[in-house]
Motif scaffolding. Structure first.
Motif, PDB file in Angstrom:
ATOM      1  N   PHE A 152     -65.124  21.890  52.881  1.00 25.06           N
ATOM      2  CA  PHE A 152     -64.383  22.170  51.320  1.00 25.06           C
ATOM      3  C   PHE A 152     -64.961  23.312  50.535  1.00 25.06           C
ATOM      4  N   PRO A 153     -64.814  23.514  49.425  1.00 23.11           N
ATOM      5  CA  PRO A 153     -65.992  24.289  48.916  1.00 23.11           C
ATOM      6  C   PRO A 153     -66.436  22.908  47.826  1.00 23.11           C
ATOM      7  N   LEU A 154     -67.600  23.751  47.879  1.00 25.23           N
ATOM      8  CA  LEU A 154     -68.058  21.980  46.961  1.00 25.23           C
ATOM      9  C   LEU A 154     -67.896  21.877  45.175  1.00 25.23           C
ATOM     10  N   LEU A 374     -59.352  23.766  42.398  1.00 23.78           N
ATOM     11  CA  LEU A 374     -60.920  23.240  43.264  1.00 23.78           C
ATOM     12  C   LEU A 374     -61.376  24.949  42.727  1.00 23.78           C
ATOM     13  N   VAL A 375     -60.968  25.259  43.286  1.00 20.73           N
ATOM     14  CA  VAL A 375     -61.378  26.534  42.418  1.00 20.73           C
ATOM     15  C   VAL A 375     -62.014  26.532  41.274  1.00 20.73           C
ATOM     16  N   SER A 376     -61.187  26.523  40.736  1.00 20.25           N
ATOM     17  CA  SER A 376     -61.877  26.294  38.942  1.00 20.25           C
ATOM     18  C   SER A 376     -62.910  25.970  38.536  1.00 20.25           C
ATOM     19  N   VAL A 515     -71.840  31.905  47.101  1.00 14.67           N
ATOM     20  CA  VAL A 515     -72.814  30.602  48.158  1.00 14.67           C
ATOM     21  C   VAL A 515     -72.129  28.738  48.031  1.00 14.67           C
ATOM     22  N   TYR A 516     -71.746  28.851  46.684  1.00 16.94           N
ATOM     23  CA  TYR A 516     -71.305  27.573  46.930  1.00 16.94           C
ATOM     24  C   TYR A 516     -70.159  27.545  46.734  1.00 16.94           C
ATOM     25  N   GLY A 517     -69.605  28.066  45.926  1.00 17.70           N
ATOM     26  CA  GLY A 517     -68.178  27.416  45.679  1.00 17.70           C
ATOM     27  C   GLY A 517     -67.373  28.210  47.495  1.00 17.70           C
ATOM     28  N   MET A 518     -67.518  29.207  48.114  1.00 18.82           N
ATOM     29  CA  MET A 518     -66.748  30.144  49.097  1.00 18.82           C
ATOM     30  C   MET A 518     -67.721  29.398  50.681  1.00 18.82           C
TER      31      MET A 518
END
Length: 674
Positions: A152-154, A374-376, A515-518
């Protein structure tokens, strides 16, 4: 002795006021003041919604005021306080604004800078540089990344809503309690008598009206009356609540062995199927993502099933989309027939219901949860970690991440967790939804969040060829309005591309997202850094559009399109048919969700389709983080552009039986908060 007039504004939300002692100190270029208690005799200071003024006399000349320090000390019980802003009138008659818009909790203190937006390079004074660094150090301890599920995205490191920093919590946690809201929705819909009737089938399609007609609107009623028609089925891929899957078919996939003979009664141009493909009249929706996803097994009394259909659509002579072939699983074969409009009525209807159910699953988990919520959250966490409150990009984005981290934390606590509400009624509950997000992460690219590029990539960009794609038309208008606004703001603070490239805080923000999201995936196409003003404007447009317009387009139509259960079944209680000519209406009704699951589903789509109390819509910035005139003028132009779009959409919708209004700016909340 120099005297200052200090004006203090307290927030108007619930419990914003305080009875605690409030102290103020001024830090100037020539010295610091003593600590002053802000208190008026026989007066209740700092009440909710109050604006209070105090005279503060200092011993010596302070010079230019650089910082204002506010301390809160306990009076009786711990009492949080929401400070909107402080305005200072200097002994020379100048006014200096210090925006805050934050909670001060416990025996807390807060140090404010004046409201002018500043890049790191603009701060040459040591005390201001120090304040900037200290703020980010503190925030990075508060806003920590966490892996909620592998792949998952963090997300934010918080087990529940009350663990979050106070500034990003909801004003009232009760307002976003999913269990409470869904139950309340079922009560409002007068369907709570059915909510525990699991395993109890409805008797026929008309029986679903028992939970439907109590509350209805134009679109949902129209869906109920026309859901079996091919035109209504096709229309939803363009303008329903998941209008992001349909794409132009440039080559018939080998896994769908459909021939001209099979579909010729649906083709209106006297051409072969291959010729129709060449002319751009064939479209496809492929639910390959669902192939092999585990169906919900949390209720041993009810078996639940998933399919992974491929649906072929045809643009007829009236330029309307109609389905012409449906295969319910990915591997062709005797037990996986291609269903056609020329088949028996209930064969074709059940095939379409399976597609609608699959569309519902992809919509909820990928289009809605992953690609907006999750992206937001990723953008929000990165913003709080890497951009100080004085940074112009923080000031621009903070309204667009309002309550996003909170709603997602609440969802992880009650909705999408193990044994959460999602498991109650959805065939992808019990872990299937997690598998879907993990798979969908492979296709989550930066380009796919750039609205015009995403539309073009699916071959859906021609307004002449595809004239009734209102999601595209309205989305492009809103995208351009946001793009113009972000370009204006970027132009005010970054006079050249070099200034963008040399902004360390901005680069850290962008890198944090990557780095963390993607998860540092190069294939995602997310930038690690941004070098030009144009690219920065595009990036900010992605952040704002995703949080506002994209979420509105896929969220607020859920009751309209999903409240008629046969049009969007959240689960199916029998496997997909493996032969033609055997389906009966009784079989369809027994396949559709039972009474209990239908009610939970209806409560969910009703609750999710409601705006927040005191909702802030696109272009509304009541918190004045920016104080400079050029930015305020840019905001005014933005609002004017949005008002024009509202008029254009209202004019288009006049006399339409199926109006499309989800992307009208007066119905687009600023952020993902529901």
């Amino acid at each position: 002795m120099p005297s200052y007039t200090v004006t203090v504004a307290t927030g108007s939300q619930w419990f914003a006021g305080t009875d605690d002692y409030i102290y103020l100190s001024l830090v100037g270029s020539a010295g610091c003041s003593e600590k002053h208690l802000l208190d008026k005799p026989f007066y209740n200071d700092f009440e909710r919604g109050a604006v209070d003024s105090y005279d503060v006399t200092v011993d010596d000349e302070l010079g230019d005021i650089q910082l204002v320090k506010i301390e809160k000390r306990k009076y009786w019980l711990h009492d949080d306080w929401y400070l909107k802003y402080i305005t200072l009138k200097t002994p020379y008659g100048d006014y200096v604004e210090f925006p805050c818009y934050r909670w001060i909790t416990g025996e807390g203190e807060i140090i404010l800078r004046d409201g002018r937006a500043k890049l790191a390079r603009d701060d040459q004074i040591h005390i201001l540089k120090q304040h900037r660094c200290k703020e980010l150090e503190t925030r990075q301890k508060q806003y920590r990344w966490m892996e909620w599920n592998p792949g998952f995205p963090l997300s934010i490191d918080a087990k529940c809503h009350r663990d979050l920093p106070r500034d990003i919590q909801f004003d009232s946690e009760k307002g976003v309690d999913f269990v409470l809201n869904y139950s309340k929705a079922m009560e409002n819909l007068f369907i709570n008598r059915f909510m525990h009737m699991f395993q109890s089938s409805w008797s026929d399609f008309a029986d679903f009206e028992k939970i439907f007609v109590k509350i209805s609107n134009t679109i949902s009623e129209r869906v109920m009356n026309h859901w079996q028609e091919d035109l209504m089925f096709g229309y939803q891929f363009l303008n329903g609540c998941n209008p992001v899957l349909i794409q132009r078919c440039t080559k018939l996939p080998e896994k769908l062995p459909v021939t001209t003979e099979m579909v010729e009664c649906s083709l209106e141009r006297q051409l072969t199927l291959e010729q129709e493909v060449e002319q751009g009249n064939i479209f496809i929706v492929d639910f390959e993502l669902l192939d092999g996803v585990d169906a919900n097994r949390t209720d041993p009394c009810t078996l639940q099933f998933l399919a992974a259909p491929i649906c072929l659509l045809y643009k007829n002579l009236a330029n309307k989309m109609v389905p012409i072939a449906i295969q319910l699983n990915q591997v062709p074969g005797e037990e996986n027939p291609i269903f056609l409009p020329s088949d028996a009525k209930y064969d074709w209807l059940l095939a379409k219901i399976w597609v609608r159910s699959s569309d519902f699953h992809v919509h909820q988990t990928v289009t809605h949860l992953l690609r907006t919520h999750l992206v937001s959250e990723v953008f929000g966490i990165a913003m709080y970690r890497q951009l100080p409150a004085v940074h112009p990009i923080f000031k621009l984005l903070v309204a667009h991440v309002r309550f996003t981290i909170a709603i997602n934390t609440k969802a992880r606590e009650q909705l999408i967790c193990e044994f959460g509400l999602f498991d109650k009624a959805n065939a992808t509950g019990g872990g299937g939804h997690v598998q879907m997000v993990q798979r969908a992460m492979q296709d989550l690219t930066y380009a796919s969040l750039c609205f015009p590029e995403a539309i073009k990539a699916r071959g859906m960009d021609s307004t002449q060829d595809i004239p009734y794609y209102f999601y595209r038309d309205d989305g492009l208008l809103v995208w351009e309005a946001i793009r113009t606004f972000t370009a204006d703001v970027v132009g005010i603070y970054y006079e050249s591309d070099q200034v963008v490239a040399d902004d360390p805080e901005l680069q850290d923000f962008v890198n944090d997202v990557y780095v963390y999201g993607m998860r540092g995936k190069k294939a995602s196409g997310f930038p690690k850094s941004i070098k030009t003003r144009d690219k920065l404007s595009e990036y900010l447009t992605v952040v704002i559009f995703t949080a506002s317009a994209q979420h509105a387009a896929v969220n607020f139509g859920q009751y309209d399109w999903c409240s008629w259960i046969p049009n969007a079944p959240p689960t199916m209680r029998a496997p997909p048919p493996t032969a033609k000519g055997v389906v009966t209406i009784e079989q369809i009704v027994d396949t559709l969700p039972d009474r209990g699951r239908s009610c939970w589903h209806l409560g969910a789509v009703w609750a999710l389709s409601q705006f927040q109390e005191n909702e802030l819509f696109l272009g509304m910035y009541p918190e004045e983080h920016f104080i400079e005139k050029p930015v305020k003028e840019a905001m005014a132009r933005f609002r004017k552009n949005l008002d024009t779009i509202v008029s254009v959409i209202a004019e288009r919708n006049k006399n339409k039986k199926l109006p499309y209004y989800y992307l009208s700016p007066d119905r687009i909340p600023n952020s993902v908060a529901i």
